[in-house]
Design an enzyme around this catalytic site. Structure first.
Site, PDB file in Angstrom:
ATOM      1  CE1 TYR A 149      -3.128  -2.870  -0.008  1.00 40.20           C
ATOM      2  CE2 TYR A 149      -3.791  -2.317   2.212  1.00 40.20           C
ATOM      3  CZ  TYR A 149      -3.930  -3.097   1.083  1.00 40.20           C
ATOM      4  OH  TYR A 149      -4.875  -4.083   1.046  1.00 40.20           O
ATOM      5  CE  LYS A 199       0.832 -17.800  -2.677  1.00 39.43           C
ATOM      6  NZ  LYS A 199       0.004 -19.006  -2.574  1.00 39.43           N
ATOM      7  CG  ASP A 231      -2.600 -20.026  -0.647  1.00 39.37           C
ATOM      8  OD1 ASP A 231      -1.842 -19.991   0.344  1.00 39.37           O
ATOM      9  OD2 ASP A 231      -2.266 -20.564  -1.720  1.00 39.37           O
ATOM     10  CG  ASP A 255      -7.150  -4.299   3.883  1.00 40.24           C
ATOM     11  OD1 ASP A 255      -8.147  -4.225   4.638  1.00 40.24           O
ATOM     12  OD2 ASP A 255      -7.016  -3.583   2.879  1.00 40.24           O
ATOM     13  CG  ASP A 259     -12.512  -6.378   5.958  1.00 39.78           C
ATOM     14  OD1 ASP A 259     -12.172  -5.840   7.020  1.00 39.78           O
ATOM     15  OD2 ASP A 259     -12.923  -5.740   4.969  1.00 39.78           O
TER      16      ASP A 259
END
Ligand code: NAD
Length: 370
Positions: A149, A199, A231, A255, A259
């Site tokens: 980001y 990852k 994942d 992020d 959620d």
């Protein structure tokens, strides 16, 4: 700071818009009660922020509000935004104009989001009861100021006759080390299990992330470290959330996973959060806020659930004030009230034994349970 022989903490209180002021009022009433019970004090500076900042001072984050935050040990934040300010240019709107600058100004690099589904509220989770019979209690530690980001360069345009878009995922070792220590410390204060999510089978930044986690682990021999690909973590959260104690992950993965975690908990009205940076010694400077927004659809009706704001105040007692007994008491009082059947509208199922309460009724019940 000691004042009159008592530990005293300075708090900037930024209630904001919509349900913010309603739920903040209850959090401050509960704070009054824990202060009396545990013998400490707070000095509170109430300031405008968000839409209220725009209306009163012409800016979502007025200079006097920022000055009060700088003078404080912690920021207790409500929520900002609403239809009244939706037509403003994006950078001037309450959310972009207040929260992002605060995070940036104070370099709040550690975002702590508990995902708690209490046994009595498993019916509110979209997961099958058979998967989460006794509920779950996860803490996600998300790196908040690095990664994709913020990484440079960023580009969206034409190159060699082709439209190209580019983001940069970059981490410095020191950034990973500091978030690792926050996460290990948090796990030490809980069930002692830390799952680092990355990852590393594809991304170089994740290979370094994993190396750093392994290098820090010997500092915390009482914490059991494991690693999981992101994942798989997304799948495991909906398959068996009970397996997790503390998760730690980089900004973008965090992020998305936080959620997902909020969703499987049931109601936004239950979920607190903390965004931290190092303060004095062992304690953190932090911004503490509910995970949900200003809920304009129910604002002003006295029906919002104040628990997320009350638990955010509890996190402030834990991470900034280091008043652990008081923080434990706030968490326990909320659990007791839920176990006793008190429900705001967002939690109510109409089951026998439920007592329907409004915002202040929930505050009363939690104060009584203290
Ligand atoms: P929201 O979280 O405000 O509301 C989503 C749904 O959850 C609504 O139905 C709402 O009534 C319910 N809800 C949320 N908190 C609740 C509580 N404490 N008790 C009972 N029900 C609750 O999200 P939204 O509707 O997408 O956004 C509304 C406004 O809030 C927008 O202006 C948005 O930009 C802003 N927002 C602010 C923040 C923040 O201040 N950190 C975060 C998210 C959204």
């Amino acid at each position: 700071m000691m004042r009159g022989g008592m530990n005293t903490y300075r708090i900037a209180v930024l209630a904001g818009d919509g349900i913010g002021p309603e739920v903040m009022e209850q959090a401050l009433r509960v704070l009054d009660a824990v202060e009396k019970k545990f013998g400490f004090a707070t000095e509170r500076a109430a300031c405008h922020v968000g839409g209220a900042g725009i209306d009163h001072c012409g800016k979502a984050l007025p200079a006097e509000t920022l000055a009060a935050c700088e003078a404080a040990d912690a920021i207790l934040f409500g929520s900002v935004g609403g239809p009244k300010w939706d037509a403003l240019p994006p950078d001037e709107r309450p959310e972009r104009g207040a929260l992002l600058p605060l995070r940036k100004h104070f370099s709040l690099y550690a975002n702590l989001r508990p995902g708690i589904c209490m046994p009595e509220l498993v019916g509110a989770s979209p997961l099958k009861d058979s998967l989460i019979q006794s509920g779950f209690d996860i803490l996600c530690v998300r790196e908040l100021t690095g990664g994709m980001y913020f990484g440079e360069p960023k580009f969206y345009g034409e190159r060699n006759g082709e439209t190209v878009a580019l983001d940069t995922l970059v981490y410095k070792k020191s950034e990973v080390e500091r978030i690792a220590r926050v996460a290990f410390q948090a796990a030490r204060g809980r069930r002692g299990k830390l799952c680092s999510v990355d990852k590393a089978n594809v991304l170089s930044s994740s290979v370094m992330w994993r190396d750093v986690m392994n290098a820090i682990a010997p500092e915390f021999p009482d914490v059991q470290l494991s690693h999981m690909y992101v994942d798989n973590a997304a799948m495991q959260l909906v398959r068996n959330p009970q397996q997790f104690d503390v998760m730690v992950t980089e900004n973008t993965f965090g992020d998305i996973l936080t959620d997902e975690m909020a969703m499987i908990c049931g109601s936004l009205g239950m979920l607190p959060s903390a965004s931290l940076c190092r303060g004095n010694g062992e304690s953190f400077f932090g911004l503490y806020e509910p995970s949900g927004g200003s809920a304009p659809d129910i604002a002003g009706q006295g029906i919002a659930n104040p628990i997320a704001q009350i638990l955010s105040m509890g996190m402030m007692l834990r991470y900034t004030c280091r008043e652990t007994a008081a923080a434990d008491a706030v968490d326990a009082a909320v659990r007791r009230v839920i176990a006793a059947g008190y429900r705001t509208g967002d939690l109510a199922t109409g089951a026998p034994g439920e007592t329907r309460v409004g915002t202040s009724g929930m505050g009363d019940a939690i104060i009584a349970a203290l």
